[in-house]
Design a protein around this motif. Structure first.
Motif, PDB file in Angstrom:
ATOM      1  N   ASP A 158      -3.553  -2.548  18.265  1.00 53.09           N
ATOM      2  CA  ASP A 158      -3.534  -1.780  17.071  1.00 53.09           C
ATOM      3  C   ASP A 158      -4.689  -2.390  16.103  1.00 53.09           C
ATOM      4  O   ASP A 158      -5.223  -3.629  16.213  1.00 53.09           O
ATOM      5  CB  ASP A 158      -2.255  -2.307  16.164  1.00 53.09           C
ATOM      6  N   ASN A 215      -4.957  -2.730  12.948  1.00 56.61           N
ATOM      7  CA  ASN A 215      -4.423  -3.313  11.614  1.00 56.61           C
ATOM      8  C   ASN A 215      -3.944  -4.804  11.941  1.00 56.61           C
ATOM      9  O   ASN A 215      -2.861  -5.060  12.713  1.00 56.61           O
ATOM     10  CB  ASN A 215      -3.297  -2.673  10.925  1.00 56.61           C
ATOM     11  N   PHE A 274      -0.658  -5.868  10.567  1.00 56.61           N
ATOM     12  CA  PHE A 274       0.605  -5.304  11.440  1.00 56.61           C
ATOM     13  C   PHE A 274       0.991  -6.227  12.727  1.00 56.61           C
ATOM     14  O   PHE A 274       1.809  -6.336  13.190  1.00 56.61           O
ATOM     15  CB  PHE A 274       0.292  -3.862  11.724  1.00 56.61           C
ATOM     16  N   THR A 302      -7.646  -5.102  19.217  1.00 61.36           N
ATOM     17  CA  THR A 302      -7.773  -4.161  17.925  1.00 61.36           C
ATOM     18  C   THR A 302      -8.834  -2.875  18.556  1.00 61.36           C
ATOM     19  O   THR A 302      -8.744  -2.086  17.870  1.00 61.36           O
ATOM     20  CB  THR A 302      -8.554  -4.972  16.826  1.00 61.36           C
ATOM     21  N   ASP A 350      -1.254   1.815  19.462  1.00 62.07           N
ATOM     22  CA  ASP A 350      -1.030   2.621  18.383  1.00 62.07           C
ATOM     23  C   ASP A 350      -1.899   3.776  18.849  1.00 62.07           C
ATOM     24  O   ASP A 350      -3.133   3.626  19.285  1.00 62.07           O
ATOM     25  CB  ASP A 350      -1.698   2.031  17.087  1.00 62.07           C
ATOM     26  N   LEU A 382      -6.648   4.165  16.511  1.00 63.32           N
ATOM     27  CA  LEU A 382      -7.294   2.779  16.366  1.00 63.32           C
ATOM     28  C   LEU A 382      -8.556   3.077  15.818  1.00 63.32           C
ATOM     29  O   LEU A 382      -9.659   2.926  16.634  1.00 63.32           O
ATOM     30  CB  LEU A 382      -7.303   2.488  18.002  1.00 63.32           C
ATOM     31  N   GLY A 387      -5.566   6.207  20.611  1.00 62.67           N
ATOM     32  CA  GLY A 387      -4.624   5.365  21.675  1.00 62.67           C
ATOM     33  C   GLY A 387      -4.106   6.299  22.635  1.00 62.67           C
ATOM     34  O   GLY A 387      -3.745   5.678  23.733  1.00 62.67           O
ATOM     35  N   ILE A 422       2.935   3.854  19.688  1.00 60.43           N
ATOM     36  CA  ILE A 422       3.342   3.594  18.353  1.00 60.43           C
ATOM     37  C   ILE A 422       2.640   4.248  17.365  1.00 60.43           C
ATOM     38  O   ILE A 422       1.344   4.525  17.811  1.00 60.43           O
ATOM     39  CB  ILE A 422       3.589   1.913  18.160  1.00 60.43           C
ATOM     40  N   SER A 423       3.129   4.357  15.981  1.00 59.46           N
ATOM     41  CA  SER A 423       2.456   4.918  14.985  1.00 59.46           C
ATOM     42  C   SER A 423       3.379   4.937  13.702  1.00 59.46           C
ATOM     43  O   SER A 423       4.349   4.800  13.726  1.00 59.46           O
ATOM     44  CB  SER A 423       1.980   6.399  15.365  1.00 59.46           C
ATOM     45  N   THR A 424       2.556   5.066  12.545  1.00 58.67           N
ATOM     46  CA  THR A 424       3.206   5.206  11.247  1.00 58.67           C
ATOM     47  C   THR A 424       3.511   6.676  11.197  1.00 58.67           C
ATOM     48  O   THR A 424       4.444   6.930  10.109  1.00 58.67           O
ATOM     49  CB  THR A 424       2.498   4.748  10.269  1.00 58.67           C
ATOM     50  N   TRP A 448       8.340   4.650  16.606  1.00 60.62           N
ATOM     51  CA  TRP A 448       7.900   4.878  15.138  1.00 60.62           C
ATOM     52  C   TRP A 448       7.733   3.381  14.601  1.00 60.62           C
ATOM     53  O   TRP A 448       8.788   2.563  15.038  1.00 60.62           O
ATOM     54  CB  TRP A 448       8.780   5.656  14.175  1.00 60.62           C
ATOM     55  N   LYS A 449       6.511   3.016  13.957  1.00 62.14           N
ATOM     56  CA  LYS A 449       6.500   1.491  13.775  1.00 62.14           C
ATOM     57  C   LYS A 449       7.590   1.015  12.850  1.00 62.14           C
ATOM     58  O   LYS A 449       7.938   0.002  13.083  1.00 62.14           O
ATOM     59  CB  LYS A 449       5.014   1.474  12.946  1.00 62.14           C
TER      60      LYS A 449
END
Length: 123
Positions: free
Chosen positions: A9, A11, A14, A34, A54, A57, A62, A83-85, A105-106
């Motif tokens: 990810d 972030n 996170f 990252t 994620d 990126l 991703g 994964i993702s928001t 989902w995150k």
């Protein structure tokens, strides 16, 4: 034996929160990355069972990383989880076209959610 996990990810905050949460739930987080290049390098060095990727990126994708991981390390075919928001419905076509075993989902990310996806694929 705990599953060995690499989290990718862009972030850093996170990564720290996810690492602590997943380790508390019994996954062994062997590393974080990252960027795509860092993730590919660490996947080869650390040999994780599961790679959480994620979908966004920074300027990198991703989805592209998921393909590269499976191409380079065929043993990860049953262990790449996106994964993702963003919600799964927003990404459904891209997820379906990817070699990932699934999506989390995150906000719902947990060791049990990861284990369930990986176990389902392993059957």
């Amino acid at each position: 034996m705990a599953q060995r996990c690499l989290i990718v990810d862009d972030n850093e905050r996170f990564l720290a929160v996810a690492r602590a949460s997943l380790e508390r739930d019994g996954l062994q987080v062997v590393g974080t990355a990252t960027t795509v290049a860092e993730a590919l390098d660490k996947a080869g060095t650390l040999r994780p069972d599961v790679v959480l990727v994620d979908v966004a990126l920074g300027a990198e994708s991703g989805f592209d990383l998921a393909r590269q991981l499976v191409d380079r390390y065929p043993g990860l075919r049953a262990g790449v989880v996106l994964i993702s928001t963003r919600r799964e419905d927003d990404l459904a076509e891209l997820i379906a076209a990817s070699p990932a075993v699934g999506f989390v989902w995150k906000a719902d990310l947990s060791a049990s959610a990861v284990r369930e996806l990986v176990a389902t694929e392993g059957r």
